[in-house]
Design a protein around this motif. Structure first.
Motif, PDB file in Angstrom:
ATOM      1  N   VAL A 194       0.835  -1.205   0.000  1.00 46.98           N
ATOM      2  CA  VAL A 194       0.000   0.000   0.000  1.00 46.98           C
ATOM      3  C   VAL A 194       0.872   1.258   0.000  1.00 46.98           C
ATOM      4  CG1 VAL A 194      -1.720   1.319   1.292  1.00 46.98           C
ATOM      5  CG2 VAL A 194      -1.901  -1.154   1.157  1.00 46.98           C
ATOM      6  N   LEU A 195       1.835   1.318   0.906  1.00 44.03           N
ATOM      7  CA  LEU A 195       2.677   2.517   0.985  1.00 44.03           C
ATOM      8  C   LEU A 195       3.600   2.640  -0.230  1.00 44.03           C
ATOM      9  CD1 LEU A 195       3.523   2.715   4.789  1.00 44.03           C
ATOM     10  CD2 LEU A 195       1.752   3.906   3.491  1.00 44.03           C
ATOM     11  N   ALA A 196       4.028   1.512  -0.780  1.00 43.76           N
ATOM     12  CA  ALA A 196       4.855   1.555  -1.996  1.00 43.76           C
ATOM     13  C   ALA A 196       4.053   2.142  -3.161  1.00 43.76           C
ATOM     14  CB  ALA A 196       5.364   0.161  -2.337  1.00 43.76           C
ATOM     15  N   ALA A 197       2.790   1.729  -3.284  1.00 46.14           N
ATOM     16  CA  ALA A 197       1.937   2.253  -4.354  1.00 46.14           C
ATOM     17  C   ALA A 197       1.678   3.746  -4.170  1.00 46.14           C
ATOM     18  CB  ALA A 197       0.625   1.481  -4.400  1.00 46.14           C
ATOM     19  N   LEU A 198       1.415   4.170  -2.917  1.00 39.46           N
ATOM     20  CA  LEU A 198       1.202   5.597  -2.658  1.00 39.46           C
ATOM     21  C   LEU A 198       2.465   6.394  -2.953  1.00 39.46           C
ATOM     22  CD1 LEU A 198      -0.930   5.475   0.599  1.00 39.46           C
ATOM     23  CD2 LEU A 198      -1.639   6.406  -1.611  1.00 39.46           C
ATOM     24  N   ASP A 199       3.612   5.835  -2.625  1.00 38.74           N
ATOM     25  CA  ASP A 199       4.881   6.512  -2.887  1.00 38.74           C
ATOM     26  C   ASP A 199       5.093   6.693  -4.383  1.00 38.74           C
ATOM     27  OD1 ASP A 199       7.442   7.611  -2.229  1.00 38.74           O
ATOM     28  OD2 ASP A 199       8.351   5.689  -2.763  1.00 38.74           O
ATOM     29  N   GLN A 200       4.800   5.658  -5.160  1.00 35.28           N
ATOM     30  CA  GLN A 200       4.973   5.728  -6.612  1.00 35.28           C
ATOM     31  C   GLN A 200       3.966   6.654  -7.278  1.00 35.28           C
ATOM     32  OE1 GLN A 200       4.885   1.682  -7.992  1.00 35.28           O
ATOM     33  NE2 GLN A 200       6.966   1.265  -7.267  1.00 35.28           N
ATOM     34  N   SER A 201       2.828   6.895  -6.616  1.00 40.16           N
ATOM     35  CA  SER A 201       1.799   7.759  -7.198  1.00 40.16           C
ATOM     36  C   SER A 201       2.213   9.230  -7.209  1.00 40.16           C
ATOM     37  CB  SER A 201       0.480   7.611  -6.437  1.00 40.16           C
ATOM     38  OG  SER A 201       0.571   8.253  -5.178  1.00 40.16           O
ATOM     39  N   GLY A 202       3.172   9.584  -6.370  1.00 41.83           N
ATOM     40  CA  GLY A 202       3.623  10.973  -6.313  1.00 41.83           C
ATOM     41  C   GLY A 202       2.773  11.870  -5.421  1.00 41.83           C
ATOM     42  N   VAL A 203       1.795  11.289  -4.736  1.00 35.54           N
ATOM     43  CA  VAL A 203       0.938  12.066  -3.835  1.00 35.54           C
ATOM     44  C   VAL A 203       1.744  12.405  -2.581  1.00 35.54           C
ATOM     45  CG1 VAL A 203      -1.134  12.006  -2.409  1.00 35.54           C
ATOM     46  CG2 VAL A 203      -1.166  10.985  -4.678  1.00 35.54           C
ATOM     47  N   PRO A 204       1.890  13.701  -2.255  1.00 31.88           N
ATOM     48  CA  PRO A 204       2.662  14.068  -1.053  1.00 31.88           C
ATOM     49  C   PRO A 204       1.843  13.811   0.216  1.00 31.88           C
ATOM     50  CG  PRO A 204       1.807  16.041  -2.103  1.00 31.88           C
ATOM     51  CD  PRO A 204       1.417  14.877  -2.977  1.00 31.88           C
ATOM     52  N   PHE A 205       2.430  13.090   1.168  1.00 32.82           N
ATOM     53  CA  PHE A 205       1.735  12.816   2.419  1.00 32.82           C
ATOM     54  C   PHE A 205       2.728  12.455   3.509  1.00 32.82           C
ATOM     55  CE2 PHE A 205       2.274   8.682   0.556  1.00 32.82           C
ATOM     56  CZ  PHE A 205       2.408   7.804   1.612  1.00 32.82           C
ATOM     57  N   GLU A 206       2.239  12.539   4.743  1.00 34.92           N
ATOM     58  CA  GLU A 206       2.967  12.074   5.920  1.00 34.92           C
ATOM     59  C   GLU A 206       2.095  11.025   6.581  1.00 34.92           C
ATOM     60  OE1 GLU A 206       5.031  15.575   8.191  1.00 34.92           O
ATOM     61  OE2 GLU A 206       3.022  16.201   7.546  1.00 34.92           O
ATOM     62  N   ILE A 207       2.738  10.026   7.205  1.00 37.70           N
ATOM     63  CA  ILE A 207       1.976   8.984   7.881  1.00 37.70           C
ATOM     64  C   ILE A 207       2.720   8.545   9.138  1.00 37.70           C
ATOM     65  CG2 ILE A 207       3.006   7.111   6.527  1.00 37.70           C
ATOM     66  CD1 ILE A 207       0.203   5.736   6.638  1.00 37.70           C
ATOM     67  N   ALA A 208       1.958   8.250  10.170  1.00 40.31           N
ATOM     68  CA  ALA A 208       2.496   7.652  11.392  1.00 40.31           C
ATOM     69  C   ALA A 208       1.591   6.477  11.720  1.00 40.31           C
ATOM     70  CB  ALA A 208       2.507   8.657  12.538  1.00 40.31           C
ATOM     71  N   VAL A 209       2.194   5.310  11.900  1.00 38.39           N
ATOM     72  CA  VAL A 209       1.434   4.091  12.172  1.00 38.39           C
ATOM     73  C   VAL A 209       1.894   3.517  13.501  1.00 38.39           C
ATOM     74  CG1 VAL A 209       0.830   1.793  11.330  1.00 38.39           C
ATOM     75  CG2 VAL A 209       1.308   3.619   9.695  1.00 38.39           C
ATOM     76  N   GLY A 210       0.959   3.232  14.372  1.00 38.40           N
ATOM     77  CA  GLY A 210       1.275   2.630  15.662  1.00 38.40           C
ATOM     78  C   GLY A 210       0.985   1.143  15.661  1.00 38.40           C
ATOM     79  N   VAL A 211       1.743   0.392  16.442  1.00 43.67           N
ATOM     80  CA  VAL A 211       1.492  -1.046  16.543  1.00 43.67           C
ATOM     81  C   VAL A 211       0.148  -1.330  17.200  1.00 43.67           C
ATOM     82  CG1 VAL A 211       3.922  -1.714  16.519  1.00 43.67           C
ATOM     83  CG2 VAL A 211       2.802  -1.228  18.687  1.00 43.67           C
ATOM     84  N   ASN A 212      -0.473  -0.300  17.788  1.00 45.72           N
ATOM     85  CA  ASN A 212      -1.790  -0.444  18.406  1.00 45.72           C
ATOM     86  C   ASN A 212      -2.933  -0.268  17.404  1.00 45.72           C
ATOM     87  OD1 ASN A 212      -1.555   2.279  17.956  1.00 45.72           O
ATOM     88  ND2 ASN A 212      -2.176   2.893  20.006  1.00 45.72           N
ATOM     89  N   GLY A 213      -2.609  -0.049  16.131  1.00 49.89           N
ATOM     90  CA  GLY A 213      -3.632   0.090  15.099  1.00 49.89           C
ATOM     91  C   GLY A 213      -4.065   1.515  14.824  1.00 49.89           C
ATOM     92  N   MET A 214      -3.463   2.481  15.499  1.00 49.55           N
ATOM     93  CA  MET A 214      -3.792   3.886  15.218  1.00 49.55           C
ATOM     94  C   MET A 214      -2.925   4.378  14.062  1.00 49.55           C
ATOM     95  SD  MET A 214      -6.279   4.924  17.035  1.00 49.55           S
ATOM     96  CE  MET A 214      -6.220   6.648  16.626  1.00 49.55           C
ATOM     97  N   VAL A 215      -3.568   5.077  13.118  1.00 46.58           N
ATOM     98  CA  VAL A 215      -2.876   5.622  11.951  1.00 46.58           C
ATOM     99  C   VAL A 215      -3.195   7.101  11.869  1.00 46.58           C
ATOM    100  CG1 VAL A 215      -2.637   5.529   9.429  1.00 46.58           C
ATOM    101  CG2 VAL A 215      -3.060   3.426  10.722  1.00 46.58           C
ATOM    102  N   TRP A 216      -2.174   7.918  11.619  1.00 48.70           N
ATOM    103  CA  TRP A 216      -2.340   9.353  11.393  1.00 48.70           C
ATOM    104  C   TRP A 216      -1.817   9.645  10.000  1.00 48.70           C
ATOM    105  CZ3 TRP A 216       1.634  12.881  10.433  1.00 48.70           C
ATOM    106  CH2 TRP A 216       1.259  14.234  10.416  1.00 48.70           C
ATOM    107  N   VAL A 217      -2.583  10.395   9.220  1.00 48.99           N
ATOM    108  CA  VAL A 217      -2.197  10.759   7.856  1.00 48.99           C
ATOM    109  C   VAL A 217      -2.397  12.255   7.681  1.00 48.99           C
ATOM    110  CG1 VAL A 217      -2.714  10.435   5.411  1.00 48.99           C
ATOM    111  CG2 VAL A 217      -2.877   8.503   6.954  1.00 48.99           C
TER     112      VAL A 217
END
Length: 129
Positions: A89-112
């Motif tokens: 998923v992140l590889a595809a988003l990276d190749q798309s050229g869409v600028p973003f930041e992400i933080a993923v926790g082992v507890n299942g919380m995701v910030w974008v």
């Protein structure tokens, strides 16, 4: 920090049953963990997944407050997938050229976070679907 703000940090100590608040840190591990004679630090204490030491006060740090963006919960399996260096998923988003930041926790919380609302919708759809 204001009450209720979202922080990306490491949990150093967790107390079962919610009897006490957990101990957290925004500092990248520095070898001060107990090794127990095995030469390896206790799991979760000193393992930052190769995070580099940067000053979080200059907004270059690995850990610290998360401003803007949105947070949501995903399954623990998806969180592990997103944390994997081989995340499709992140590889595809990276190749798309869409600028973003992400933080993923082992507890299942995701910030974008992204600069435009349209990008945010695209990223959320890619992660959730």
């Amino acid at each position: 920090l204001e009450p209720g703000c979202l922080i990306f940090c490491r949990v150093i100590k967790s107390f079962g049953g919610g009897r006490m608040d957990p101990e957290v840190s925004c500092k990248v591990g520095g070898g001060s963990a107990s090794t127990g004679g095995s030469g390896k630090a206790a799991v979760g204490y000193d393992d930052d997944g190769g995070a580099s030491r940067k000053d979080w006060l200059t907004n270059e740090g690995t850990y610290g407050p998360l401003y803007g963006g949105t947070s949501f919960r995903v399954s623990l399996g998806l969180a592990r997938e997103l944390l994997s260096p081989k995340s499709v998923v992140l590889a595809a988003l990276d190749q798309s050229g869409v600028p973003f930041e992400i933080a993923v926790g082992v507890n299942g919380m995701v910030w974008v976070n992204s600069s435009e609302a349209g990008y945010m919708i695209t990223i959320l759809n890619a992660i959730k679907n």
